[in-house]
Motif scaffolding. Structure first.
Motif, PDB file in Angstrom:
ATOM      1  N   CYS A 102      12.662  31.931  50.382  1.00  0.00           N
ATOM      2  CA  CYS A 102      14.125  32.056  50.362  1.00  0.00           C
ATOM      3  C   CYS A 102      14.526  33.527  50.456  1.00  0.00           C
ATOM      4  O   CYS A 102      15.407  33.908  51.232  1.00  0.00           O
ATOM      5  CB  CYS A 102      14.655  31.430  49.063  1.00  0.00           C
ATOM      6  SG  CYS A 102      16.422  31.629  48.849  1.00  0.00           S
ATOM      7  N   SER A 103      13.833  34.346  49.692  1.00  0.00           N
ATOM      8  CA  SER A 103      14.143  35.774  49.679  1.00  0.00           C
ATOM      9  C   SER A 103      13.857  36.413  51.045  1.00  0.00           C
ATOM     10  O   SER A 103      14.638  37.226  51.548  1.00  0.00           O
ATOM     11  CB  SER A 103      13.303  36.434  48.578  1.00  0.00           C
ATOM     12  OG  SER A 103      13.641  37.764  48.454  1.00  0.00           O
ATOM     13  N   GLY A 106      16.430  35.667  53.483  1.00  0.00           N
ATOM     14  CA  GLY A 106      17.582  36.533  53.226  1.00  0.00           C
ATOM     15  C   GLY A 106      17.420  37.921  53.851  1.00  0.00           C
ATOM     16  O   GLY A 106      18.412  38.586  54.163  1.00  0.00           O
ATOM     17  N   THR A 110      20.285  37.824  56.877  1.00  0.00           N
ATOM     18  CA  THR A 110      21.123  38.233  55.747  1.00  0.00           C
ATOM     19  C   THR A 110      22.548  37.704  55.886  1.00  0.00           C
ATOM     20  O   THR A 110      23.120  37.728  56.982  1.00  0.00           O
ATOM     21  CB  THR A 110      21.160  39.778  55.685  1.00  0.00           C
ATOM     22  OG1 THR A 110      19.823  40.251  55.767  1.00  0.00           O
ATOM     23  CG2 THR A 110      21.807  40.272  54.403  1.00  0.00           C
ATOM     24  N   GLU A 111      23.081  37.227  54.770  1.00  0.00           N
ATOM     25  CA  GLU A 111      24.495  36.814  54.751  1.00  0.00           C
ATOM     26  C   GLU A 111      25.336  38.098  54.712  1.00  0.00           C
ATOM     27  O   GLU A 111      25.393  38.778  53.696  1.00  0.00           O
ATOM     28  CB  GLU A 111      24.752  35.963  53.501  1.00  0.00           C
ATOM     29  CG  GLU A 111      26.143  35.369  53.454  1.00  0.00           C
ATOM     30  CD  GLU A 111      26.551  34.938  52.041  1.00  0.00           C
ATOM     31  OE1 GLU A 111      27.366  34.030  51.930  1.00  0.00           O
ATOM     32  OE2 GLU A 111      26.073  35.538  51.041  1.00  0.00           O
ATOM     33  N   ALA A 120      24.837  29.734  56.110  1.00  0.00           N
ATOM     34  CA  ALA A 120      23.613  30.190  55.422  1.00  0.00           C
ATOM     35  C   ALA A 120      23.043  29.060  54.569  1.00  0.00           C
ATOM     36  O   ALA A 120      21.817  28.875  54.483  1.00  0.00           O
ATOM     37  CB  ALA A 120      23.922  31.417  54.561  1.00  0.00           C
ATOM     38  N   ASP A 203      24.803  38.475  47.538  1.00  0.00           N
ATOM     39  CA  ASP A 203      24.632  37.571  48.692  1.00  0.00           C
ATOM     40  C   ASP A 203      24.048  36.230  48.251  1.00  0.00           C
ATOM     41  O   ASP A 203      23.436  36.127  47.184  1.00  0.00           O
ATOM     42  CB  ASP A 203      23.678  38.212  49.708  1.00  0.00           C
ATOM     43  CG  ASP A 203      22.274  38.282  49.138  1.00  0.00           C
ATOM     44  OD1 ASP A 203      22.044  39.099  48.224  1.00  0.00           O
ATOM     45  OD2 ASP A 203      21.413  37.480  49.552  1.00  0.00           O
ATOM     46  N   HIS A 205      21.516  34.407  49.311  1.00  0.00           N
ATOM     47  CA  HIS A 205      20.057  34.274  49.149  1.00  0.00           C
ATOM     48  C   HIS A 205      19.597  34.818  47.797  1.00  0.00           C
ATOM     49  O   HIS A 205      18.664  34.287  47.199  1.00  0.00           O
ATOM     50  CB  HIS A 205      19.318  34.968  50.303  1.00  0.00           C
ATOM     51  CG  HIS A 205      19.614  34.356  51.640  1.00  0.00           C
ATOM     52  ND1 HIS A 205      20.623  34.823  52.449  1.00  0.00           N
ATOM     53  CD2 HIS A 205      19.071  33.294  52.283  1.00  0.00           C
ATOM     54  CE1 HIS A 205      20.672  34.090  53.547  1.00  0.00           C
ATOM     55  NE2 HIS A 205      19.759  33.151  53.465  1.00  0.00           N
ATOM     56  N   SER A 206      20.263  35.852  47.314  1.00  0.00           N
ATOM     57  CA  SER A 206      19.923  36.363  45.980  1.00  0.00           C
ATOM     58  C   SER A 206      20.282  35.331  44.921  1.00  0.00           C
ATOM     59  O   SER A 206      19.520  35.104  43.972  1.00  0.00           O
ATOM     60  CB  SER A 206      20.685  37.663  45.690  1.00  0.00           C
ATOM     61  OG  SER A 206      20.263  38.682  46.552  1.00  0.00           O
ATOM     62  N   THR A 209      17.696  32.516  45.175  1.00  0.00           N
ATOM     63  CA  THR A 209      16.370  32.976  44.732  1.00  0.00           C
ATOM     64  C   THR A 209      16.310  33.001  43.204  1.00  0.00           C
ATOM     65  O   THR A 209      15.330  32.540  42.592  1.00  0.00           O
ATOM     66  CB  THR A 209      16.077  34.381  45.310  1.00  0.00           C
ATOM     67  OG1 THR A 209      16.161  34.317  46.731  1.00  0.00           O
ATOM     68  CG2 THR A 209      14.695  34.874  44.913  1.00  0.00           C
TER      69      THR A 209
END
Ligand SMILES: CC(=O)SCCNC(=O)CCNC(=O)[C@H](O)C(C)(C)COP(=O)(O)OP(=O)(O)OC[C@H]1O[C@@H](n2cnc3c(N)ncnc32)[C@H](O)[C@@H]1OP(=O)(O)O
Ligand SMILES: O=C([O-])CC(=O)C(=O)O
Length: 373
Positions: A102-103, A106, A110-111, A120, A203, A205-206, A209
């Motif tokens: 997942c990271s 990202g 990237t979003e 996303a 974001d 993805h963070s 994660t």
């Protein structure tokens, strides 16, 4: 009877608003955007429920077909992500793999702005089964699988990638039910993690994660794996009873039982339990199911503790030939919908989440020069 909600762990404290779900509102119920989870599990596929959670309403047929075809088109993995997955050893825990996957996604996609949050999320929904199974099949079987299949549902796609063949109708149905049951659950620990991260305007993805990290623990999503480890060590119902009595006497925690909010039952349990029984009948081997039923009876009789969503998931997944360490990553593939919807909800009405602590440390004091300490 509603559970008394007070004490440590922020229990019973309202930490924000949500329009996504209610948990235990009428004692034991669970609703997603007003629909009873039982109704959804009986009548929908997972993609309909994901659409409901993420966009607010159930799709009509045209919207559903378009959504499924969008998700199908997003299943391919970038080579750089596959390269990373190939470097993760077979001994790694798949939850750590999906967290890294997942990271990495990202980093590659990237979003850049919140306008991209739906896309996303759809990308992650489509790609997560591929990430986990690409790594699993490469590290365990030495094969580089094609992560794009033509399966209409994420549930069938997951099993197809894992086993290298299309699943039966029954297995696809059980996956749909399972993914629906796990999709959303108000301010549980992993969702709250995602919301705290979102509240800093980070974001997506963070946020996801971080949520994966929280779900990994055995007190939360990791309980389905821990439950499997428990029941696979039991020879038959009598042995199950004996083992549990010993564990209770030693005051050990029994994974897959109890809940922070529900008081008498988890509504997801009776649903997955029925499917576990059907899978046992299909396999012609009810041992794990019978052991699980005995565990349920003993825990209720001895402690008034009931099975949560995780307990009968263990036998159900096992009957479908899913390796135990992939149980919690499947939970991720589902809960991603709830996490992302909460991130969107937090962003739409945000204030940074920053509670206070009760200080219990030392009184004010002065630094003693290092030579005198
Ligand atoms: C999808 C999910 O995340 S569902 C949850 C999955 N987690 C598990 O299955 C792990 C096992 N269960 C537990 O650890 C807990 O029941 C939790 C974490 C789910 C909830 O924790 P809490 O809200 O603190 O539980 P609760 O307040 O009801 O506990 C009451 C008492 O029952 C005990 N208890 C609760 N669950 C269990 C259990 N599974 N086994 C043994 N005893 C238990 C507690 O230790 C506590 O005893 P104490 O007062 O002597 O300390
Ligand atoms: O709500 C909770 O605390 C845990 C749970 O059942 C879930 O996240 O599905």
């Amino acid at each position: 009877m509603a559970k008394q909600l007070s004490g440590a762990g922020l229990r019973g404290q309202v930490a924000g608003k949500t329009a996504l779900s209610t948990v235990g509102k009428s004692g034991s119920g669970l609703t997603y955007r007003g629909y009873d989870v039982k109704d959804l599990a009986n009548n929908c596929i997972f993609e309909e429920v994901a659409y409901l959670i993420l966009k607010g309403e159930l799709p009509n047929q045209e919207q559903l077909t378009a959504y499924q075809s969008k998700l199908k088109g997003l299943r391919g993995l970038p080579q750089a992500l596959k390269d990373v997955l190939e470097r993760i050893p077979a001994s790694a825990h798949p939850m750590d793999v999906i967290r890294t996957g997942c990271s990495m996604l990202g980093n590659l996609e990237t979003e850049e702005s919140f306008d991209q949050q739906q896309d996303a999320t759809d990308r992650m929904l489509a790609a997560f089964p591929g990430i986990i199974n690409y790594w699993y099949r490469f590290s365990h079987d030495g094969v580089r699988i094609e992560t794009e299949t033509d399966d209409d549902t994420i549930g069938a796609h997951f099993l197809h990638l894992l086993h290298g063949e299309k699943p039966s109708e029954l297995h696809e149905r059980v996956m749909n039910v399972s993914l629906i049951l796990y999709a959303e659950h108000e301010f549980n620990a992993s969702t709250f993690t995602a919301r705290v991260c979102a509240s800093t305007l980070s974001d997506i993805h963070s946020c996801i994660t971080g949520a994966i990290g929280s779900l990994r623990g055995p007190l939360h999503g990791g309980a389905n794996e821990a439950a499997m480890e428990l029941i696979e060590g039991m020879k038959d119902p009598e042995h199950a009873e004996e083992s549990l009595m010993g564990m209770l006497e030693r005051k050990e925690k029994i994974m897959g039982f109890g809940h922070a909010i529900y008081s008498e039952s988890d509504p997801r349990n009776e649903i997955i339990k029925v499917w576990s029984e059907k899978l046992a009948a299909e396999k012609g081997d009810a041992q794990l199911y019978d052991i699980s039923v005995r565990c349920e009876a003993v825990m209720w009789r001895e402690k008034k503790l009931f099975c949560n969503a995780d307990f009968f998931h263990a036998s159900a997944y096992n009957y479908m030939g899913i390796p135990t360490k992939l149980f919690t990553p499947i939970f991720v593939c589902s809960r991603l919908t709830g996490w992302a919807a909460h991130v969107m909800e937090q962003r739409a009405d945000n204030r940074i989440i920053r509670p206070s602590a009760e200080y219990v440390g030392a009184e004010p004091r002065s630094v003693v020069p290092i030579a005198e300490r």
